[in-house]
Design a protein around this motif. Structure first.
Motif, PDB file in Angstrom:
ATOM      1  N   ARG D  44       0.923  -1.226  -0.052  1.00 23.24           N
ATOM      2  CA  ARG D  44       0.102   0.074  -0.065  1.00 23.24           C
ATOM      3  C   ARG D  44       0.721   1.105  -0.242  1.00 23.24           C
ATOM      4  O   ARG D  44       0.738   2.440  -0.974  1.00 23.24           O
ATOM      5  CB  ARG D  44      -1.000  -0.038   1.075  1.00 23.24           C
ATOM      6  N   SER D  45       1.808   1.420   0.914  1.00 24.01           N
ATOM      7  CA  SER D  45       2.622   2.480   1.086  1.00 24.01           C
ATOM      8  C   SER D  45       3.396   2.760  -0.422  1.00 24.01           C
ATOM      9  O   SER D  45       3.629   3.566  -0.827  1.00 24.01           O
ATOM     10  CB  SER D  45       3.831   2.238   2.118  1.00 24.01           C
ATOM     11  N   GLU D  86       4.552   7.929   5.479  1.00 19.65           N
ATOM     12  CA  GLU D  86       4.419   7.029   6.627  1.00 19.65           C
ATOM     13  C   GLU D  86       5.483   7.521   7.633  1.00 19.65           C
ATOM     14  O   GLU D  86       5.061   7.566   8.776  1.00 19.65           O
ATOM     15  CB  GLU D  86       4.642   5.736   6.130  1.00 19.65           C
ATOM     16  N   ASP D 160      -0.615   8.332   4.418  1.00 16.56           N
ATOM     17  CA  ASP D 160      -0.308   7.008   4.793  1.00 16.56           C
ATOM     18  C   ASP D 160      -0.196   6.815   6.268  1.00 16.56           C
ATOM     19  O   ASP D 160       0.620   7.577   7.000  1.00 16.56           O
ATOM     20  CB  ASP D 160       1.149   6.818   4.021  1.00 16.56           C
ATOM     21  N   GLU D 161      -1.055   5.712   6.881  1.00 14.89           N
ATOM     22  CA  GLU D 161      -1.185   5.643   8.094  1.00 14.89           C
ATOM     23  C   GLU D 161      -0.925   6.838   9.053  1.00 14.89           C
ATOM     24  O   GLU D 161      -0.173   6.915  10.175  1.00 14.89           O
ATOM     25  CB  GLU D 161       0.103   4.491   8.414  1.00 14.89           C
TER      26      GLU D 161
HETATM   27 MG   LIG Z   1       2.908   1.164   4.671  1.00 14.26          MG
END
Ligand SMILES: [Mg+2]
Ligand SMILES: Nc1ncnc2c1ncn2[C@@H]1O[C@H](COP(=O)(O)OP(=O)(O)OP(=O)(O)O)[C@@H](O)[C@H]1O
Ligand SMILES: Nc1ncnc2c1ncn2[C@@H]1O[C@H](COP(=O)(O)OP(=O)(O)OP(=O)(O)O)[C@@H](O)[C@H]1O
Ligand SMILES: [Mg+2]
Lengths: 391, 310, 257, 235, 426
Positions: D44-45, D86, D160-161
């Motif tokens: 995903r990242s 992230e 991201d997250e």
């Molecule tokens: Mg990630």
């Protein structure tokens, strides 16, 4: 049977001092070329090879070994008393450890007086006046200058600078006790960027002449600052005539800066000598004829070899002792007691009205009759106790 | 009295000269963290460019174009050299410029020869402006003073009125992130390095004829510029200015002091004829900057006005 | 009563005007597993830094087994048997995993700044290193450069270095941050096993980990401890819910259970 | 049909020799909030990085109809694509305020958000506005990163997250903030692990597995798909 | 438990035979090379070069203890070399004085062991100067070292009684008791002295890297903060390493003192400090053997390349920049890569790739050398012209510019293509 007389020229050929070393090499090569054209030394062709020592004593010793490997028996060097000192030591040891392969050291510019005094050495011959003799000459000239009353001494803070200062003080008090030494200053070697504060001190002291042993940037920057700030006394230098200085000093220095030298290209010259000088300057257009001593050394070497009928360094060394030579500027004598040459010196003045200029510019150096110091007058006492090899 | 006035005046002028020399490095060092060892070589390039240009036209043209040319050279160096080593960190960058200094010095010798060149003060400024206690003050020296002040103002603007400083500092820690925020990092780096070099070039235009223009001038100026920047403090223009002034004044005042060590430490039994005792304060003056450098780094590693440690 | 392993008394820390730790008092018994939770910015990492020597306390005292350590240099505190890990992995990335752990071992085994012994011949060091690596399950990666380890393994290595020196007070700052569920489970098991019999102080946002592992929990809010108690009691504490756990408390606890 | 804000077609990406993305396809419409779910390590990242040009993308990516693969990252950002990575990447040696100012792309045309608005949104940050960002707590850093990106006026933000390492209560708050941002018309691609927020604020979800999209649908649909949850998510 | 641990211990550290192959064998090879050289009957020049190389090898390796191992960039390492050397040369004087005078301690001290004195001098200087310098790493350290070097080298010219002024202090190595039957007079005997101490220096520095302190110096380089949290004081680690580096530099200084029998203040200055930095970096600071290669190459260049070109400094600068930009691993890195390629799964391919790259590099070098030599000759104005292999290449000749441009374009093309291929494979 004809042989080759090999001279190793061990001096800087690259780096900051490269240009100065290159000039020396050019003159040695030119001198060799000229003498070869006349049949060489005692029938032997002379070959000069440059060895780049980067003015580093240790590197010089490596280059010396290279020269020895190439069968060289004559070493010429001049830039840096540290190098000369290292070479003298090394050559002495070499000659002691390798009898039959002796090497002779022709010093054309390293001026530490000790080389011809307590550290004197049979294998070393100096063709330049040492720093004490130059001071002797400078002060001889000062003696005749009535209007100089106050002198300021400034120099680089290391052995040479200190020696110059001490000699100046000693000579001036002897020759002109009426002169007041209004300052005696040392500054670190090559670290000063702006000499204005020093010059302020000099001006405030009321000095009407300044003596300096400075060379390189230390000299040029000092002179520029002095003139910019309106110092109007004479500036008596050792190295004013060195490469590039004329351009850097410029018009303002004319008439004010003087240098103690054994020759300048605006002296009256015989036709042969003039041709010699012109030939040089035509061949090396970037370089100026400067080291008359190299021409002298080559001729004295030739005379000695002929006298000894040998090019073996031991024979040549004995022949050189006490020899006299009629050079372009007068009579030269190689002292037997300490291997120091005596030659006429000139207190040259920076000028913009010259027949032969330097640095491809309008400036040059001139010396009138009053500026000539006879060879005998530069003689100094020596403490040398020479040990000679058995013949 | 006389001594104090002299020393003040000379100190200030010398300080400004130092500031001029190091201002470009301040910019590059405080923004990019690059200790540019070749800074003094760019200074030399400035002087030589100015010499060539003023031969062809005039000093005033050189005053404008020589720094620009040096800046362009700097930008090229950044683009094709420094950028490649940037990823390997500051030591690599420093070493790169260390090698560059060798290179520039040698190339200058090839192009302009190994002697000093005749780069003169323009006639318009070649006269003594005033006289003080018998010593003259050349107009050019005062001109230098104004140029240095102008440089100070210009730099202040760049550092405080643009975000370039912030962006570069940010890029030092997270270059990608700065890109994601929409900033063209490589171009800013190139520009800053170029401007820093141009400033060095300008110093060369001014310093080259005030002092001497020869191939050794770069090596000569080398370490002193670091002293100014480091003593002043990282990221601080005023710090560099202050440091330059202090160094200038300290040195000139020290030159005026003829006292010997023995005079000062005589009570310790130091003899005036001994080697140590006979050293004068004046003779140590040029070493003061390096003493300052070591002391400042030991006692106050962020420098006089720095906002962060080196 | 036994001397507490760690005893913090009225500890304060300010950064300029910002008063971050506002009088923390806390005793941790030998062998206890103690968790510190609290909102972001409450000062948990700061507290860790104060205890481990990263910061100087503004006032107050920190005693390790009765001995004052507040304001000592980190390496001195470490030598007294207190060791910590970092919220962001802080390893020797140019070295191999084995060398990383060995760095953690050397001082504690008395080799200090020695320059007269070959590390290759220090069998006790090698044995200890191997033991540690085995206990954290990194033996098979021992020769890999640390920088090439996957994230979770780097976190594990971080823990391994922390426990390597044999300290009996271990402080872990968010050891499972950024790990997946299964990795977290493994890490928890590993921490439990590696700190067997030692005093453990841990900061975590993963309530699953906290409630699973801690004997007692302290809640730090704005530099003050608002509650210290057994997990069950903390879970029910209204103030804690309001300040920290929030509405999501139940869901998260549910996950963890 | 309106044009997609961002469209990704057959996106592949590599780390050295390992093939991480194997043909990702997705579309984001203007104003949409998309959650990208998946287990750890599925990529995903990497998808986010590939879109932003940090990882070299192979495939077709268009933003507002303009292809962006191969552009420099600053060019992509200037088109209106914001990114909150992230790793957060705050600038530690600068103050919070300076960090925010750096979010502005062009000082001559600052965007619709001001520094003050941002500080209002997160009172925690206001208290630290003139502190160095390096000393912020983990959570504060997260907030700062989001605000910094907003300062650049993006039309689409990839986050991201964002809730990693945050206290449970703040996690909830962040969810609210994202929803708030979405209301101003900004599209959002949210890479998230915590289903609770993702499902609360997303208009659509994509589930990723082994470098490709394995499911897409609305949150309501997704809630009914226990098979997808079981196979592709750990929960 | 202990059982498992003992088993695993064996699996963790390299086996005895591995250790032998990786550590002992290279040292043996090194010793054998040193011992065999005289068999080839080197000339005086060769001997003096070899001796200089020996000194520089130890000096560069001691420098790398700082730069490569501890991450400390110093611009003043020659200070310790110089002070150690001065200690040794003064001791040499004392030996001479004692052996002609009334004896005493120095009369019984062999010149052969003067490097010990050098080591002590360098280490002492390191202990004094290092105390303030090592409090910080990174740029502050570098700048302090620069300041200290400036101060000490200035002092070197000012204090004649210690440093002997410009001319330095000279001595005679042929005094005192002889060791191993070496009078140390002729240069080939000095060679044995240098070889012995080069080996001792390299061995000592190698041994140092294997000690706890040596290991922790690397750890402190990479992450001082973490080192502090495993019980080490980074300042103390740096300080101790600094003393050792100073000591080994002093050892090299002592070797130099005996080899040249003279020491001058320029040995303390910035120039040799810069040179040793170049040696270590060009050789490769991340490899133990890197500085050895660098010292050999640069010593050779310094003494021999000036015979061929006065622009040797320019070549040196270029070489350095190329290494910094394209091969940060230095020569050791390049050789290492070559070696790994040959031992890798496709030696033929990597060989081919190397051949292509070398062709490209050689072509570019032809162009660059032509450009530089032509320019140098032209700028000298002596009417000399660069004439390699009988070609006449004046600055305005068409052929000259052809020789400059064609290989350059070809070289760049080849290198680019090689680079692309490499990327494509990856
Ligand atoms: Mg990630
Ligand atoms: N050196 C410092 N100077 C100023 N403020 C600081 C400094 N260090 C920390 N702070 C502030 O102190 C507060 C506490 O920070 P700390 O890192 O301890 O929080 P935390 O509880 O660990 O939070 P998190 O759970 O998010 O990691 C934060 O608001 C932070 O900004
Ligand atoms: N720089 C890198 N070099 C090599 N492999 C990498 C790199 N970054 C990520 N990977 C690998 O690529 C795969 C996908 O990574 P990615 O970060 O996209 O995962 P993710 O789905 O975001 O998971 P996470 O929850 O861990 O963030 C993982 O297997 C990871 O190990
Ligand atoms: Mg924290």
């Amino acid at each position: 049977s004809a042989d080759t007389l090999k001279i190793a020229f061990i001096d800087p050929l690259s780096g900051p001092f490269g240009p100065t070393g290159q000039d020396g090499l050019n003159e040695w090569e030119y001198a060799a070329e000229q003498i070869n054209a006349k049949g060489g030394i005692n029938g032997n062709q002379v070959e000069v090879t440059g060895y780049d020592n980067k003015v580093n004593p240790k590197e010089s010793l490596v280059q010396l070994q290279k020269a020895l490997d190439n069968g060289v028996r004559y070493i010429a060097q001049g830039n840096g008393s540290s190098v000369a000192s290292a070479l003298i030591d090394a050559i002495t040891k070499h000659n002691k450890r390798n009898p039959g392969e002796e090497v002779l050291f022709l010093n054309y510019a390293a001026v530490d007086p000790s080389f011809t005094n307590d550290r004197c050495n049979f294998w070393h011959f100096r063709f330049d006046a040492d720093s004490d003799m130059k001071m002797e000459a400078i002060t001889d000239w000062v003696k005749g200058q009535e209007d100089i009353k106050k002198v300021y001494i400034i120099g680089q803070d290391y052995s040479f600078g200190k020696a110059v200062a001490a000699a100046a003080e000693k000579n001036l008090t002897e020759k002109r006790p009426d002169i007041e030494i209004v300052g005696n200053e040392l500054h670190p070697l090559g670290k000063v960027k702006d000499f204005t504060p020093y010059v302020q001190k000099i001006i405030s002291s009321g000095a009407d002449a300044m003596i300096t042993g400075n060379w390189g940037a230390d000299m040029v920057l000092l002179i520029k600052a002095a003139i910019d700030s309106g110092f109007d006394g004479k500036i008596l230098t050792y190295y004013g005539g060195s490469r590039g200085a004329a351009t850097a000093m410029g018009q303002a220095a004319v008439g004010q800066v003087m240098a103690i030298v054994e020759h300048n290209t605006n002296l009256e010259m015989s036709d042969a000598h003039a041709a010699y000088v012109d030939g040089y300057e035509a061949k090396y257009s970037e370089s100026n004829y400067y080291y008359q001593r190299i021409d002298n050394a080559m001729h004295m070497l030739a005379m000695a070899a002929e006298k000894a009928d040998s090019i073996d360094p031991v024979d040549v060394a004995f022949a050189l002792e006490g020899m006299t030579y009629e050079g372009p500027t007068g009579t030269l004598t190689m002292r037997a007691d300490n291997h120091q040459v005596l030659q006429p010196m000139f207190m040259s003045t920076f000028s913009d009205n010259v027949a032969r200029g330097v640095d491809n510019g309008p400036f040059g150096w001139v010396a009138d009759d009053a500026a000539r110091i006879e060879a005998e007058d530069t003689r100094t006492e020596t403490t040398c106790q020479m040990t000679r090899p058995s013949k | 009295m006389e001594t104090i006035v002299f020393s003040l005046l000379n100190g200030v002028i010398y300080g400004l000269l130092l500031f001029m020399l190091s201002s470009g490095l301040t910019l590059i060092f405080s923004m990019m963290g690059v200790l540019n060892f070749a800074h003094a070589s760019f200074y030399m390039l400035g002087a030589y460019f100015a010499y060539t240009i003023s031969e062809a036209s005039s000093f005033w043209v050189a005053l404008i174009f020589a720094p620009i040319l040096v800046g362009l050279v700097g930008a090229l160096v950044e683009k094709y050299g420094l950028r490649t080593v940037h990823v390997n960190g500051h030591v690599a960058e420093l070493l790169f410029t260390f090698g560059l200094a060798y290179l520039i010095d040698e190339v200058v010798k090839i192009i302009w020869g190994r002697n000093a060149v005749d780069y003169k003060v323009p006639e318009l400024l070649d006269f003594p402006l005033f006289e003080l206690f018998g010593a003259q003050y050349p107009a050019y020296r005062i001109f230098t003073l104004f140029v240095a002040l102008a440089m100070l103002a210009g730099l202040w603007f760049i550092l405080n009125r643009t975000r370039a400083g912030l962006i570069i500092q940010a890029a030092l820690s997270h270059p990608h992130m700065v890109g994601h925020l929409g900033h063209n990092v490589p171009r800013i780096f190139m520009t800053v390095f170029g401007v820093g070099c141009a400033l060095a070039g300008l110093a060369g235009v001014i310093g080259g004829n005030y002092l001497v223009t020869d191939p050794a001038m770069g090596v000569q100026m080398g370490p002193i510029v670091f002293v100014v920047v480091v003593v002043g403090g990282l990221g601080s223009l005023m710090g560099a200015f202050l440091a330059a002034m202090i160094l200038g004044l300290l040195q000139t005042f020290a030159v005026a002091i003829d006292a010997r060590f023995a005079d000062i430490f005589g009570w310790l039994g130091l003899d005036a004829t001994s080697e140590l005792g006979s050293i004068t304060i004046a003779s140590l003056a040029p070493m003061i900057p390096f003493l300052m450098l070591v002391l400042v780094l030991m006692i106050r590693p962020r420098g006089l006005l720095g906002d962060r440690e080196l | 009563m036994s001397v507490p392993a760690l005893s913090i008394n009225n500890l304060h820390k300010s950064f300029g005007p910002a008063h971050i730790i506002r009088g923390v008092t806390l005793d941790i018994e030998p062998g206890e597993r103690h968790a510190i939770i609290g909102p972001n910015g409450a000062g948990k990492s700061t507290l860790f830094n104060l205890i481990s020597g990263g910061y100087h306390p503004s006032s107050g005292s920190i005693k390790l087994r009765g001995e004052e350590i507040g304001g000592m240099k980190p390496f001195k505190i470490n030598r007294k048997g207190l060791s910590r890990s970092f919220q962001v992995s802080n390893i020797f990335s140019n070295m191999t995993v084995r060398e990383n752990v060995r760095c953690g071992v050397l001082y504690s085994m008395g080799y200090g700044y020695g320059f007269w012994r070959n590390v290759g011949n220090l069998h006790d060091v090698q044995r200890k290193t191997a033991e540690i690596l085995e206990s954290v399950d990194l033996l098979d990666k021992a020769q890999l450069p640390a920088a090439l380890l996957p994230y979770a393994d780097q976190r594990t290595l971080e823990i391994a270095i922390t426990i390597a020196g044999g300290a009996d007070v271990i402080m872990l700052d968010e050891p499972t941050a950024g790990m997946s569920h299964s990795e977290t489970e493994r890490a928890v098991a590993l921490i439990k096993q590696a700190t067997e019999g030692k005093t453990l102080l841990i900061v975590e946002h993963d309530m699953g980990v906290v409630f699973n592992m801690a004997d007692r929990i302290s809640v730090l809010v704005y530099g003050e401890i608002i509650a210290t108690d057994k997990p069950m009691a903390i879970r029910g504490n209204e103030k804690v819910r309001e300040a920290y756990l929030g509405d999501e408390a139940d869901a998260i606890e549910g996950d963890a259970a | 049909m309106t044009q997609a804000m961002l469209s990704v077609k057959d996106l592949n990406a590599y780390y050295g020799k390992s093939h991480v993305l194997r043909g990702v396809n997705m579309e984001i419409m203007p104003g949409e909030v998309i959650a990208l779910l998946g287990r750890n390590g599925v990529g995903r990242s990497t998808t986010a990085k590939a879109i932003m040009g940090e990882v070299e993308p192979k495939g077709e990516i268009t933003f507002k109809g303009q292809p962006i693969s191969g552009l420099e990252s600053y060019q992509i950002a200037r088109l209106g694509l914001g990114y909150v990575p992230e790793s957060r990447d705050i600038f530690p040696a600068m103050t919070v305020r300076q960090n925010l100012i750096l979010g502005i792309k062009d000082m001559r045309h600052p965007g619709k958000h001001t520094v003050d608005q941002m500080l209002d949104m997160f009172p925690n940050l206001r208290a630290r506005a003139d502190n160095l960002a390096g000393v912020l707590s983990g959570g504060e850093k997260q907030m700062l990163t989001m605000c910094r990106t907003l300062m650049g006026d993006p039309e689409l933000i990839i986050i991201d997250e964002p809730t990693e390492g945050l206290a449970p209560k703040i996690v909830h708050q962040i969810g609210d903030v994202i929803a708030e941002i979405a209301k101003t018309g900004v599209s959002i691609l949210l890479v998230e692990q915590k289903l609770s927020i993702a499902l609360r604020i997303a208009d659509r979800v994509y589930v990723m597995g082994h470098g490709e999209i394995v499911y897409s649908g609305t949150p309501e649909e997704f809630k009914t798909r226990d098979d997808v949850r079981a196979e592709w998510l750990e929960v | 438990m202990s059982n498992i641990a003992t088993d695993t211990m064996i699996s963790l550290s390299p086996s005895g035979s591995q250790k032998f192959m990786q550590r002992t064998v290279p040292l043996i090879i090194f010793a054998v090379i040193l011992a065999v050289i005289p068999v080839f009957g080197p000339s005086r020049t060769m001997y003096s070069l070899l001796n200089a190389m020996g000194v520089n090898i130890v000096f560069a390796m001691s420098y790398n203890m700082l730069l490569g191992r501890a991450g400390l960039l110093s611009f003043g390492h020659a200070v310790y070399f110089g002070l150690g050397g001065y200690a040794a040369v003064h001791a040499m004087g004392a030996i001479e004085a004692a052996s002609y005078g009334d004896g005493g301690f120095w009369a019984g001290y062999p010149v052969f062991f003067l490097p010990f004195i050098g080591f002590a001098g360098g280490a002492l200087a390191g202990a004094v100067i290092g105390w303030p310098s090592c409090r910080r790493a990174g740029t502050p350290f570098a700048m302090i070292s620069l300041g200290v070097a400036e101060l000490i080298s200035a002092a070197g010219f000012m204090f004649g009684s210690i440093f002997g002024g410009e001319e330095g202090i000279s001595g005679d190595r042929m005094n005192g008791p002889e060791m191993f039957g070496l009078s140390l007079g002729p240069i080939n005997e000095v060679y044995w002295f240098i070889a012995f101490w080069t080996f001792i220096g390299v061995l000592g520095i190698y041994a140092f890297t294997r000690t706890p302190l040596g290991k922790m110096s690397e750890a402190t380089r990479d992450n001082p903060e973490r080192a502090e949290f495993v019980g080490y004081d980074p300042q103390k680690v740096r300080y101790l390493v600094f003393i050792f580096a100073g000591g080994f530099a002093g050892l090299a200084g002592g070797m130099s003192a005996v080899n040249y029998e003279i020491f001058t203040p320029e040995a303390l200055s910035l120039a040799p400090s810069g040179m040793v930095l170049l040696m270590a970096y060009i050789g490769g600071i991340r490899y133990f053997a890197g500085p050895i290669l660098g010292a050999i190459l640069l010593t050779y260049m310094q003494s021999m390349m000036s015979d061929y070109s006065e622009a040797w400094l320019l070549y040196l600068g270029l070489l350095f920049i190329v290494i910094v930009m394209f091969a940060p691993g230095g020569l050791a890195g390049i050789f290492g890569g070559l070696f790994r390629g040959l031992r890798g799964d496709n030696p033929a391919a990597s060989l081919r790739q190397w051949a292509v790259q070398i062709t490209g590099i050689v072509l570019m070098m032809i162009s660059l050398v032509t450009l530089i030599e032509m320019s140098v000759n032209w700028s000298n104005n002596y009417g000399e012209v660069f004439e390699p292999f009988g070609m006449h290449l004046p600055h305005d000749g068409v052929l000259t510019w052809a020789v400059i441009f064609i290989p350059f374009v070809a070289g760049v093309g080849i290198l680019r293509k090689a680079l692309k291929n490499k990327e494509g494979q990856a």
